[in-house]
Design a protein around this motif. Structure first.
Motif, mmCIF file in Angstrom:
data_model
loop_
_atom_site.group_PDB
_atom_site.id
_atom_site.type_symbol
_atom_site.label_atom_id
_atom_site.label_comp_id
_atom_site.label_asym_id
_atom_site.label_seq_id
_atom_site.Cartn_x
_atom_site.Cartn_y
_atom_site.Cartn_z
ATOM 1 N N ALA A 88 -0.391 0.600 1.620
ATOM 2 C CA ALA A 88 0.970 0.150 1.291
ATOM 3 C C ALA A 88 1.462 -0.907 2.276
ATOM 4 O O ALA A 88 2.126 -1.876 1.891
ATOM 5 C CB ALA A 88 1.927 1.350 1.273
ATOM 6 N N CYS A 89 1.106 -0.735 3.572
ATOM 7 C CA CYS A 89 1.589 -1.668 4.604
ATOM 8 C C CYS A 89 1.004 -3.074 4.452
ATOM 9 O O CYS A 89 1.505 -4.035 5.033
ATOM 10 C CB CYS A 89 1.289 -1.126 5.996
ATOM 11 S SG CYS A 89 -0.462 -0.834 6.297
ATOM 12 N N GLN A 126 1.320 -5.029 2.191
ATOM 13 C CA GLN A 126 2.279 -5.940 1.555
ATOM 14 C C GLN A 126 3.074 -6.724 2.604
ATOM 15 O O GLN A 126 3.770 -7.685 2.286
ATOM 16 C CB GLN A 126 3.239 -5.142 0.667
ATOM 17 C CG GLN A 126 2.522 -4.519 -0.519
ATOM 18 C CD GLN A 126 3.473 -3.796 -1.450
ATOM 19 O OE1 GLN A 126 4.611 -4.224 -1.628
ATOM 20 N NE2 GLN A 126 3.019 -2.709 -2.040
ATOM 21 N N GLU A 167 -7.183 -1.271 0.722
ATOM 22 C CA GLU A 167 -5.767 -1.671 0.661
ATOM 23 C C GLU A 167 -4.844 -0.476 0.910
ATOM 24 O O GLU A 167 -5.072 0.635 0.425
ATOM 25 C CB GLU A 167 -5.436 -2.277 -0.706
ATOM 26 C CG GLU A 167 -4.021 -2.809 -0.772
ATOM 27 C CD GLU A 167 -3.577 -3.232 -2.174
ATOM 28 O OE1 GLU A 167 -2.434 -3.695 -2.288
ATOM 29 O OE2 GLU A 167 -4.365 -3.088 -3.125
#
Length: 329
Positions: A300-301, A303, A298
């Motif tokens: 940050a992008c 999301q 995972e």
């Protein structure tokens, strides 16, 4: 539309309205099925595989279900706008389905012969009772049920699980459909019977020149039967490709997790691999990539809604890992 494509699902969204809110059974699903091809749709329970298949045959109960958007093109007809009369001509005759759990799909108080004969009566009304019985016996014989004439007069409780599944296949094949939808056709059966049923479907597909839409959560079944594969998660297709691409060049972390979860005989394993976490609640799907809370990679992008990245004409994945390479759609 490519003349080899028999069925094309485009941007299909099917929702269910519940007391707690609206559930997306499938959300923006697109795939195509060619003549004579087997397309496997894989994913965990609750990923939207069966909802998509039931939408194709317009068997979603309305309400609470509803096809909100998209097209289902079969032989030039959009099934999402077809009348119920048109659908009755297509169901069983052109597109047939083997439902999950033969134990609950067969009527316990009607003989199996009569149940198989029902679709012949509906779609071929010119056939006499004698001809229908003869055809039913031929079908039971075709699917490998011994003493077909005797079995014709028996009730479902008199048959084993494997035989009930064969009866379901005979019912689906009664009118020689062009597309067979097999929804988890082997999940309730033991391993030896599973192999027989898969081999039978493959043999009948070649004999009758059918296309098969195989719904399963078992990657071993996919390897054995499929030409193309659509991997579904939370109502969306996250990876799509030819069977070799899916097994040897897989891209999406979810598919990698599914592959690692398969027991292997070539290495020693103290513990089977499991994908962390749970499938998200369909009423509360996270924004962006629905797999991100369980994904070991995972970022940050994640999301944000992941882009569709093409690795070949037939192979794509929806994942931020490949955002800098490949062809975006």
């Amino acid at each position: 539309m490519d003349p080899d494509i028999l069925l094309e699902v485009k941007d299909l969204q099917t929702t269910f309205t519940t007391e707690d809110g609206v559930v997306n059974g499938c959300n923006g699903v697109s795939y195509s099925l060619k003549k004579g091809e087997t397309l496997a749709v894989v994913g965990e329970s609750g990923s939207g595989k069966s909802v998509t298949a039931m939408s194709i045959l317009r068997l979603i109960p309305e309400p609470p279900g509803q096809i909100v958007r998209g097209q289902i093109l079969f032989d030039g007809i959009d099934l999402t706008t077809a009348s119920e009369k048109e659908m009755r001509k297509i169901r069983g005759k052109e597109i047939a389905m083997i439902f999950q759990e033969p134990m609950t799909s067969l009527n316990p108080v009607i003989t199996v012969g009569r149940q198989i004969g029902e679709s012949l009566k509906l779609h071929e009304p010119q056939l006499s009772s004698t001809k229908i019985k003869q055809r039913v016996i031929e079908l039971l014989d075709l699917v490998g049920i011994p003493s077909a004439e005797q079995r014709c007069n028996e009730f479902p409780h008199q048959l084993s699980g494997g035989m009930k599944q064969r009866v379901m296949i005979a019912m689906a094949l009664a009118c020689s459909p062009r597309i067979l939808i097999a929804d988890e056709p082997t999940s309730a059966l033991d391993v030896t019977i599973q192999a027989q049923i898969l081999s039978l479907i493959k043999k009948l597909q070649q004999q009758l020149d059918m296309s098969v839409l195989m719904i399963t959560h078992d990657l071993a079944v996919v390897a054995e039967t499929a030409d193309s594969v659509a991997v579904m998660y939370s109502g969306r297709i996250v990876e799509y490709g030819a069977v070799d691409e899916i097994f040897h060049q897989s891209k999406h972390p979810y598919l990698d997790g599914l592959k690692k979860s398969m027991p292997r005989l070539d290495i020693e394993q103290e513990e089977l691999y499991t994908i962390a976490g749970m499938v998200p609640n369909p009423l509360d799907i996270p924004s962006g990539c629905p797999f991100r809370s369980r994904c070991p990679q995972e970022m940050a992008c994640c999301q944000n809604e992941p882009p569709t990245i093409f690795f070949s004409d037939s192979h794509y994945a929806r994942c931020w890992l490949y955002a800098d390479g490949g062809h975006h759609d």
